[in-house]
Design a protein around this motif. Sequence first.
Motif: not given
Length: 460
Positions: A316-331, A398-406
């Motif tokens: 939302a703040s930077s427009g940088m998108l990857n699969e971890r954005s979907d992980v947040y939405s899934f959360g 909030l740390d994108v790297v710490k989010r697990p993969k699907m």
Amino acid sequence: MTEANSTPSVSLKLLVLVAILVVFAVVIVLLIFFLCLRGSRSWKRRKLAVKHSSGSIPLVSKEIMVVKTSDLTPATTSEIGDVEGDPKKEADVKVDIGAVTAGKSEVSGGGAHRSEVSVEDPNIGWGRWYSMSEVELATRGFAEGNVIGEGGYGVVYRGILQDGSVVAVKNLLNNKGQAEKEFKVEVEAIGKVRHKNLVRLVGYCAEGARRMLVYEYVDNGNLEQWLHGDVGPVSPLTWDIRMRIATGTAKGLAYLHEGLEPKVVHRDIKSSNILLDKNWNAKVSDFGLAKLLGSEKTHVTTRVMGTFGYVAPEYASSGMLNERSDVYSFGVLLMEIITGRSPIDYSRPPGEMNLVDWFKAMVASRRSEELVDPLIEIPPSPRSLKRVLLICLRCIDLDVVKRPKMGQIVHMLETDDFPFRSELRTVREKDPVSSHADVSIKVPYPPPKHAETVEKSRWR
């Protein structure tokens, strides 16, 4: 005497010369025959390749022309192109269906003289093309009684094809070319994808400026209706059913992220896009905002779109998108499944309007049991609840790297003996102030510092 001796010698030489010429001629003829045969085979192979292309994109038919309804032939039309054409360097999407036009369409009187085409193989692998007359017949002229859903994307109708199969027809709204964009993206994202937790795209219809997508019909509505609709004092979605829905959704997303190349980032994971069949199996739908991400790319910078409340803060703040954005939405979706609450609910008290903030505060204050939807008749076991709460907190880190993969999330949802102790011991050793909750959910989760910059998000 000399003349008699020389005559046989000359005859012998002539015979040898003739034999050499004959052998040479035979070799030449055989060589010519071999070259002709080889050329003929090569030409046949090229012709066959044109007729039966097995590539990842279907053959191109750039124009839809008019034929009689009785002679309808489904068309397969697509060409390579840039889907969104955005000057801000949005993600590359390779298939362009925009070349499908119906310039010769005419409407007169009470009926329409519509377009149809001469096309090649209708079963090319991308579904089949339906004419407007076929779609109108299936939906009874887009009757209001056949509407099963609508939103910013358009209207979805229930339809019955001539072969008796039931389908869902999405009639895309053409707001400033948005229908064309969504049409192209959905075809590229899931045109050839088959997975039990993804809604299957059966076919398409493109005539003039109208774009429609024909899906398999999923007969039990969507998750949003069952979570937030009037279902009575007890929800039919038991804890086990909710976990089955969450696991199915995770499997569908894991396939998009890890089972395809290029990977597909859905970009609009929410409860209304999770369809349910009669056995409560989840099917992820609506790929109109999806982005394709090649293996060489870690992210793509794009215009922020999605649904308010589900969008990852960094996107939302930077427009940088990857699969971890979907992980947040899934959360966020998983929180919604657990609590029965909407991600944003302005009817609630100020501290409870934002589901993510309220959820973290409840976990931090050790009131985890109060998070469970009161409409669930039999509450989950403490261990089961704690495991799912931990997954939620990891997904929204909030740390994108710490989010697990699907794929890891699927494993965590399916594994009863989730390795709380060893994993959390390692986390505490490495980081005394861990952002992960332990088995007792003792680690407080600080409220997010980011402002609600998701106003750029698309309301759907």
